[in-house]
Design an enzyme around this catalytic site. Structure first.
Site, PDB file in Angstrom:
ATOM      1  N   ASP A 158      25.538  93.681  20.210  1.00  0.00           N
ATOM      2  CA  ASP A 158      24.754  93.375  19.023  1.00  0.00           C
ATOM      3  C   ASP A 158      25.161  94.385  17.935  1.00  0.00           C
ATOM      4  O   ASP A 158      25.730  95.431  18.255  1.00  0.00           O
ATOM      5  CB  ASP A 158      23.272  93.515  19.402  1.00  0.00           C
ATOM      6  CG  ASP A 158      22.368  93.465  18.211  1.00  0.00           C
ATOM      7  OD1 ASP A 158      22.218  92.378  17.645  1.00  0.00           O
ATOM      8  OD2 ASP A 158      21.811  94.515  17.841  1.00  0.00           O
ATOM      9  N   ASP A 190      19.536  95.444  21.259  1.00  0.00           N
ATOM     10  CA  ASP A 190      18.336  96.234  20.950  1.00  0.00           C
ATOM     11  C   ASP A 190      17.075  95.398  20.852  1.00  0.00           C
ATOM     12  O   ASP A 190      16.025  95.936  20.521  1.00  0.00           O
ATOM     13  CB  ASP A 190      18.517  96.991  19.626  1.00  0.00           C
ATOM     14  CG  ASP A 190      18.550  96.054  18.426  1.00  0.00           C
ATOM     15  OD1 ASP A 190      19.125  94.961  18.557  1.00  0.00           O
ATOM     16  OD2 ASP A 190      17.987  96.407  17.385  1.00  0.00           O
TER      17      ASP A 190
HETATM   18  O1  LIG Z   1      20.770  90.467  10.925  1.00  0.00           O
HETATM   19  C1  LIG Z   1      19.840  90.438  11.750  1.00  0.00           C
HETATM   20  O2  LIG Z   1      18.695  90.038  11.479  1.00  0.00           O
HETATM   21  C2  LIG Z   1      20.081  90.886  13.151  1.00  0.00           C
HETATM   22  O3  LIG Z   1      21.370  91.327  13.407  1.00  0.00           O
HETATM   23  P1  LIG Z   1      21.736  91.701  14.931  1.00  0.00           P
HETATM   24  O4  LIG Z   1      21.801  90.401  15.673  1.00  0.00           O
HETATM   25  O5  LIG Z   1      23.075  92.389  14.799  1.00  0.00           O
HETATM   26  O6  LIG Z   1      20.671  92.625  15.426  1.00  0.00           O
HETATM   27 MG   LIG Z   2      19.956  94.044  16.752  1.00  0.00          MG
END
Ligand SMILES: O=C(O)COP(=O)(O)O
Ligand SMILES: [Mg+2]
Length: 224
Positions: free
Chosen positions: A12, A179
């Site tokens: 992520d 996360d």
């Molecule tokens: O842009 C977002 O809301 C989340 O991004 P992520 O999936 O990298 O945590």
């Molecule tokens: Mg994230």
């Protein structure tokens, strides 16, 4: 480092590799000011991260306009607000974000050990690329899948399946590192293991409550 447990690691982005919330909040408040709205707090922005930047903007506009999110989403003026926000975010990109501890050296060590690395984020591609570039990570991954790269985003497992096919790696040799509850659900939907960081953006909930396979204190735990 002992031989890697995994041949493919999917990361992520927001809240896992890069602390992005401060500059996202700046960009949201720049856009709200342009639109004649009152500002939102850092805490609110933190809790809206996860479903992609477009959804975050919808939440901010819904909150400041006292409207339901669906009304904002279907408002013909939303496209203009989105364009204002895009300009603001592009200007803020890289100004107040930072890599979390030990990210750079851990990615380098994993790559040196032959592990394939990918980013699977719900952030749209137009913002993903500048954020990675601002932190010298533009060439650190074998694959980058943003929230609008495929027809569906996390927690749909399509991005994970896409990486598995591309690299010819089995599910049992693949790890997702994230996360949020969205990352845990994505990994579960794809049938791959998931380790989680406790320091990111999980909509105000402790990550332990999402039951990942492991909670690790930082990215360097991937080398242990
Ligand atoms: O842009 C977002 O809301 C989340 O991004 P992520 O999936 O990298 O945590
Ligand atoms: Mg994230």
């Amino acid at each position: 480092m002992t031989p890697p447990l995994y041949d493919l690691i999917l990361f992520d982005l927001d809240g896992t590799l890069v602390e992005t919330a401060p500059e996202i909040a700046d960009a949201v408040n720049d856009a709200l000011a342009h639109l004649g709205r009152s500002p939102v707090t850092q805490r609110q922005v933190d809790d809206w991260i996860g479903h992609g930047t477009r959804e975050l903007l919808i939440q901010a506009l819904a909150h400041t306009g006292q409207q339901p999110p669906d009304a904002v989403r279907h408002d013909p003026g939303f496209a203009d607000a989105e364009a204002v926000f895009a300009r603001c975010y592009e200007q803020r990109c890289g100004t107040r974000s930072r890599l979390y501890p030990r990210v750079r050296e851990t990615l380098q060590a994993l790559r040196a050990a032959g592990v394939r690395l990918a980013v699977v984020t719900n952030k749209e591609a137009r913002y993903t690329r500048p954020v990675l570039a601002a932190h010298g990570l533009a060439d650190s991954f074998d694959q980058v899948i943003s929230g609008d790269t495929l027809p569906v985003k996390k927690p749909d497992p399509m991005a994970v399946d896409d990486c598995l096919r591309r690299f010819g790696v089995g599910r049992e040799r693949t790890l997702f590192v994230g996360d949020s509850s969205i990352d845990v659900a994505t990994a579960r939907n794809a049938g791959v293991a998931v380790w989680a960081l406790p320091y990111g953006y999980n909509m105000g909930q402790p990550i332990e409550s999402c039951d990942p396979d492991r909670v690790i204190p930082d990215i360097a735990a991937l080398l242990a």
